[in-house]
Design a protein around this motif. Sequence first.
Motif, PDB file in Angstrom:
ATOM      1  N   VAL A  13      -5.580   7.653  -0.514  1.00 38.27           N
ATOM      2  CA  VAL A  13      -5.476   8.835  -0.341  1.00 38.27           C
ATOM      3  C   VAL A  13      -6.360   9.488   0.720  1.00 38.27           C
ATOM      4  O   VAL A  13      -7.591   9.568   0.715  1.00 38.27           O
ATOM      5  CB  VAL A  13      -6.094   9.851  -1.778  1.00 38.27           C
ATOM      6  N   ALA A  14      -5.432  10.172   1.777  1.00 38.18           N
ATOM      7  CA  ALA A  14      -6.064  10.577   2.845  1.00 38.18           C
ATOM      8  C   ALA A  14      -6.344  11.937   3.003  1.00 38.18           C
ATOM      9  O   ALA A  14      -5.328  12.916   2.830  1.00 38.18           O
ATOM     10  CB  ALA A  14      -5.183  10.120   4.317  1.00 38.18           C
ATOM     11  N   ASP A  15      -7.507  12.436   3.333  1.00 34.66           N
ATOM     12  CA  ASP A  15      -7.810  13.870   3.213  1.00 34.66           C
ATOM     13  C   ASP A  15      -7.865  14.327   4.747  1.00 34.66           C
ATOM     14  O   ASP A  15      -8.723  13.862   5.509  1.00 34.66           O
ATOM     15  CB  ASP A  15      -9.174  14.070   2.437  1.00 34.66           C
ATOM     16  N   THR A  16      -7.079  14.970   5.263  1.00 33.68           N
ATOM     17  CA  THR A  16      -7.044  15.434   6.587  1.00 33.68           C
ATOM     18  C   THR A  16      -7.288  16.808   6.935  1.00 33.68           C
ATOM     19  O   THR A  16      -7.516  17.654   6.005  1.00 33.68           O
ATOM     20  CB  THR A  16      -5.496  15.271   7.417  1.00 33.68           C
ATOM     21  N   ALA A  17      -7.467  17.314   8.052  1.00 39.57           N
ATOM     22  CA  ALA A  17      -8.124  18.707   8.278  1.00 39.57           C
ATOM     23  C   ALA A  17      -6.926  19.789   8.059  1.00 39.57           C
ATOM     24  O   ALA A  17      -6.908  20.577   7.177  1.00 39.57           O
ATOM     25  CB  ALA A  17      -8.473  18.860   9.545  1.00 39.57           C
ATOM     26  N   SER A  18      -5.875  19.857   8.910  1.00 34.02           N
ATOM     27  CA  SER A  18      -5.056  20.813   8.861  1.00 34.02           C
ATOM     28  C   SER A  18      -3.688  20.045   9.412  1.00 34.02           C
ATOM     29  O   SER A  18      -3.401  19.075   9.852  1.00 34.02           O
ATOM     30  CB  SER A  18      -5.175  22.074   9.886  1.00 34.02           C
ATOM     31  N   LEU A  19      -2.494  20.849   9.220  1.00 33.26           N
ATOM     32  CA  LEU A  19      -1.250  20.346   9.342  1.00 33.26           C
ATOM     33  C   LEU A  19      -1.053  20.085  10.860  1.00 33.26           C
ATOM     34  O   LEU A  19      -0.127  19.350  11.235  1.00 33.26           O
ATOM     35  CB  LEU A  19      -0.128  21.382   8.919  1.00 33.26           C
ATOM     36  N   SER A  20      -1.827  20.837  11.710  1.00 29.03           N
ATOM     37  CA  SER A  20      -1.613  20.605  13.298  1.00 29.03           C
ATOM     38  C   SER A  20      -2.668  19.503  13.735  1.00 29.03           C
ATOM     39  O   SER A  20      -2.856  19.296  14.942  1.00 29.03           O
ATOM     40  CB  SER A  20      -2.012  21.927  13.964  1.00 29.03           C
ATOM     41  N   SER A  21      -3.578  19.089  12.791  1.00 30.31           N
ATOM     42  CA  SER A  21      -4.639  17.959  13.078  1.00 30.31           C
ATOM     43  C   SER A  21      -4.292  16.664  13.726  1.00 30.31           C
ATOM     44  O   SER A  21      -3.008  16.202  13.233  1.00 30.31           O
ATOM     45  CB  SER A  21      -5.728  17.788  11.814  1.00 30.31           C
ATOM     46  N   PRO A  22      -4.767  15.838  14.627  1.00 33.62           N
ATOM     47  CA  PRO A  22      -4.309  14.689  15.308  1.00 33.62           C
ATOM     48  C   PRO A  22      -4.091  13.730  13.790  1.00 33.62           C
ATOM     49  O   PRO A  22      -3.184  12.999  13.905  1.00 33.62           O
ATOM     50  CB  PRO A  22      -5.457  14.282  15.936  1.00 33.62           C
ATOM     51  N   LEU A  67      -1.592  25.320  -1.651  1.00 38.28           N
ATOM     52  CA  LEU A  67      -1.665  26.678  -1.242  1.00 38.28           C
ATOM     53  C   LEU A  67      -2.407  27.528  -2.493  1.00 38.28           C
ATOM     54  O   LEU A  67      -2.249  27.000  -3.616  1.00 38.28           O
ATOM     55  CB  LEU A  67       0.039  27.134  -1.375  1.00 38.28           C
ATOM     56  N   LEU A  68      -3.114  28.421  -1.808  1.00 39.36           N
ATOM     57  CA  LEU A  68      -3.789  29.073  -2.895  1.00 39.36           C
ATOM     58  C   LEU A  68      -2.824  30.325  -3.592  1.00 39.36           C
ATOM     59  O   LEU A  68      -1.924  30.557  -2.934  1.00 39.36           O
ATOM     60  CB  LEU A  68      -4.894  29.879  -2.278  1.00 39.36           C
ATOM     61  N   SER A  69      -3.026  30.349  -4.824  1.00 39.57           N
ATOM     62  CA  SER A  69      -2.248  31.418  -5.624  1.00 39.57           C
ATOM     63  C   SER A  69      -2.541  32.676  -5.185  1.00 39.57           C
ATOM     64  O   SER A  69      -3.188  33.612  -5.914  1.00 39.57           O
ATOM     65  CB  SER A  69      -2.169  31.304  -7.028  1.00 39.57           C
ATOM     66  N   ASP A  70      -2.476  33.171  -3.858  1.00 44.67           N
ATOM     67  CA  ASP A  70      -2.569  34.608  -3.396  1.00 44.67           C
ATOM     68  C   ASP A  70      -1.547  34.916  -2.367  1.00 44.67           C
ATOM     69  O   ASP A  70      -0.942  34.065  -1.881  1.00 44.67           O
ATOM     70  CB  ASP A  70      -3.999  34.528  -2.815  1.00 44.67           C
ATOM     71  N   THR A  71      -1.407  36.037  -2.123  1.00 41.30           N
ATOM     72  CA  THR A  71      -0.659  36.638  -0.929  1.00 41.30           C
ATOM     73  C   THR A  71      -0.850  36.196   0.053  1.00 41.30           C
ATOM     74  O   THR A  71       0.192  35.984   1.053  1.00 41.30           O
ATOM     75  CB  THR A  71      -0.390  38.113  -1.113  1.00 41.30           C
ATOM     76  N   MET A 112       0.721  -1.214  -0.186  1.00 39.86           N
ATOM     77  CA  MET A 112      -0.292  -0.004   0.073  1.00 39.86           C
ATOM     78  C   MET A 112       0.868   1.367  -0.182  1.00 39.86           C
ATOM     79  O   MET A 112       1.812   1.489   0.697  1.00 39.86           O
ATOM     80  CB  MET A 112      -0.882  -0.059   1.148  1.00 39.86           C
ATOM     81  N   LYS A 113       0.337   2.198  -0.920  1.00 37.27           N
ATOM     82  CA  LYS A 113       1.115   3.543  -0.858  1.00 37.27           C
ATOM     83  C   LYS A 113       0.194   4.690  -0.214  1.00 37.27           C
ATOM     84  O   LYS A 113      -1.173   4.342  -0.308  1.00 37.27           O
ATOM     85  CB  LYS A 113       1.503   4.086  -2.311  1.00 37.27           C
ATOM     86  N   LEU A 114       0.607   5.427   0.585  1.00 38.05           N
ATOM     87  CA  LEU A 114      -0.324   6.250   1.250  1.00 38.05           C
ATOM     88  C   LEU A 114       0.195   7.722   1.062  1.00 38.05           C
ATOM     89  O   LEU A 114       1.262   8.273   1.369  1.00 38.05           O
ATOM     90  CB  LEU A 114      -0.058   6.176   2.768  1.00 38.05           C
ATOM     91  N   ILE A 115      -0.981   8.338   0.497  1.00 38.90           N
ATOM     92  CA  ILE A 115      -0.633  10.030   0.196  1.00 38.90           C
ATOM     93  C   ILE A 115      -1.657  10.681   1.317  1.00 38.90           C
ATOM     94  O   ILE A 115      -2.624  10.551   1.158  1.00 38.90           O
ATOM     95  CB  ILE A 115      -1.177  10.279  -1.194  1.00 38.90           C
ATOM     96  N   SER A 116      -0.901  11.562   2.236  1.00 39.26           N
ATOM     97  CA  SER A 116      -1.831  12.436   3.043  1.00 39.26           C
ATOM     98  C   SER A 116      -1.540  13.961   2.591  1.00 39.26           C
ATOM     99  O   SER A 116      -0.761  14.332   2.200  1.00 39.26           O
ATOM    100  CB  SER A 116      -1.040  12.531   4.447  1.00 39.26           C
ATOM    101  N   ILE A 117      -3.057  14.381   2.468  1.00 44.61           N
ATOM    102  CA  ILE A 117      -3.327  15.740   1.975  1.00 44.61           C
ATOM    103  C   ILE A 117      -3.699  16.720   3.053  1.00 44.61           C
ATOM    104  O   ILE A 117      -4.586  16.320   3.777  1.00 44.61           O
ATOM    105  CB  ILE A 117      -4.307  15.799   0.811  1.00 44.61           C
ATOM    106  N   SER A 118      -3.126  17.558   3.537  1.00 45.21           N
ATOM    107  CA  SER A 118      -3.644  18.755   4.430  1.00 45.21           C
ATOM    108  C   SER A 118      -3.062  19.995   4.031  1.00 45.21           C
ATOM    109  O   SER A 118      -2.519  20.238   2.926  1.00 45.21           O
ATOM    110  CB  SER A 118      -2.831  18.540   5.542  1.00 45.21           C
ATOM    111  N   SER A 119      -3.595  20.933   4.845  1.00 47.81           N
ATOM    112  CA  SER A 119      -3.396  22.532   4.252  1.00 47.81           C
ATOM    113  C   SER A 119      -2.929  23.112   5.777  1.00 47.81           C
ATOM    114  O   SER A 119      -3.278  22.984   6.771  1.00 47.81           O
ATOM    115  CB  SER A 119      -4.642  22.955   3.834  1.00 47.81           C
ATOM    116  N   SER A 120      -2.441  24.381   5.568  1.00 43.85           N
ATOM    117  CA  SER A 120      -2.016  25.165   6.758  1.00 43.85           C
ATOM    118  C   SER A 120      -2.968  26.121   7.164  1.00 43.85           C
ATOM    119  O   SER A 120      -3.169  26.781   8.025  1.00 43.85           O
ATOM    120  CB  SER A 120      -0.609  26.071   6.219  1.00 43.85           C
ATOM    121  N   LYS A 121      -3.872  26.306   6.275  1.00 47.13           N
ATOM    122  CA  LYS A 121      -5.174  27.074   6.481  1.00 47.13           C
ATOM    123  C   LYS A 121      -6.374  26.547   5.544  1.00 47.13           C
ATOM    124  O   LYS A 121      -6.187  25.858   4.525  1.00 47.13           O
ATOM    125  CB  LYS A 121      -5.162  28.585   6.183  1.00 47.13           C
ATOM    126  N   GLY A 122      -7.708  27.008   5.899  1.00 51.36           N
ATOM    127  CA  GLY A 122      -8.798  26.391   5.344  1.00 51.36           C
ATOM    128  C   GLY A 122      -9.094  27.028   3.906  1.00 51.36           C
ATOM    129  O   GLY A 122      -8.382  28.018   3.727  1.00 51.36           O
TER     130      GLY A 122
END
Length: 266
Positions: free
Chosen positions: A122-131, A147-151, A1-11
Motif C-alpha cells: 500500500v503506497a501513500d503518495t503525495a498528489s496525483l502530480s507527484s513524481p 475525495l472529501l464529501s464537500d462541494t 506482489m499486488k500494489l495499491i497506490s493512494i493519492s489525492s487531487s488536493k490535500g
Amino acid sequence: MKLISISSSKGGVGKTTIAANLAHMLSLRGFTVLAIDFDSQNSLRTHFGIPLSDTQGFVSKALRQSDWSPFIISVSNNLFVLPYGECDESTQSIFEQRLLNDSDFLHHGLQALRNTEGLILVADTASLSSPAFKALTQLADIQLIPLLSDTASMTQLPYLERTGFLEHPQSVKNFFILNQTNPRSDVCQDVETFAQNTLSKQLIGQIHRDESVLKAHSAEQSITDFNRLSAAAADIEAISDKVIDLLGLEIGTGAIYHDLKESIRE
C-alpha cells in the motif's frame, strides 16, 4: 506482489489515514501487507506507533542503496511499514528526479519486495502530480483517490476528467473513496448523490465522519483496533473487501503468512 497506490487531487482529504487503516484491515484479512510512504510529510509512520523522534526511513538511503527492503519496520507478524524518513531538500529533490527520469530506480528499489509471494503493498503518495504517483502508475494494480464529501472536492471532478481519471480506457484501475460523509447533512447527501452519478462503478465506498478516526490516530491505533463497532471501522472493512475483490484475491482465513523480512532474505 499486488500494489495499491493512494493519492489525492488536493490535500487534507484523509489520504494517509485511509492508507494506514486499509493496510491494517488487509493484514487482518490474512494478507502480508507493507505500507510504504512516498510523501515527504513522513506522517504515515505515526499511524503505526513509530514516534515522531524516530527519523529512520528509506529515502535518504535510496540514492546510495538500490534495495529498499532493509529499511522495513515490523509492526506485527504480517504488517510492515517503510517510512519516508527525514532528509534534506536536496536529497528529496534528487530522489524525485530519479523517480521521474530513471525507470530502473523504482524497479530496483522494490525488486526484493516484488518477488515476495502473497505481499500487498500500500503506497501513500503525495498528489496525483507527484513524481512518486507518476512512477508508480505503471506498477500499480489499482489506484485509489479519496475525495472529501464537500462541494470543493466535487469541483475537482472536471480536472480528474480532463486528466483521464474518469471513464477513460486508462482509468480502469482508478477508483474513488468518498471520505467524511454525513447522513445528517443535506449538502453531504447532495454531494454523495452527485459523486455516485458521476463516478458510477469507480466509486468503491465511503467513510463516515467519525470522531473515532481522530481518537484512533491520537492513540496510535487503527480505527479497527480502537473501536471495531464504529461506523468508520465498518466502512474501512467494506472498502478493504472491495479492494481484495478488485485485486482478484480471496479473503484469507486470518492465518499469518511467513515473515516478510525472512522471505526477502531467501
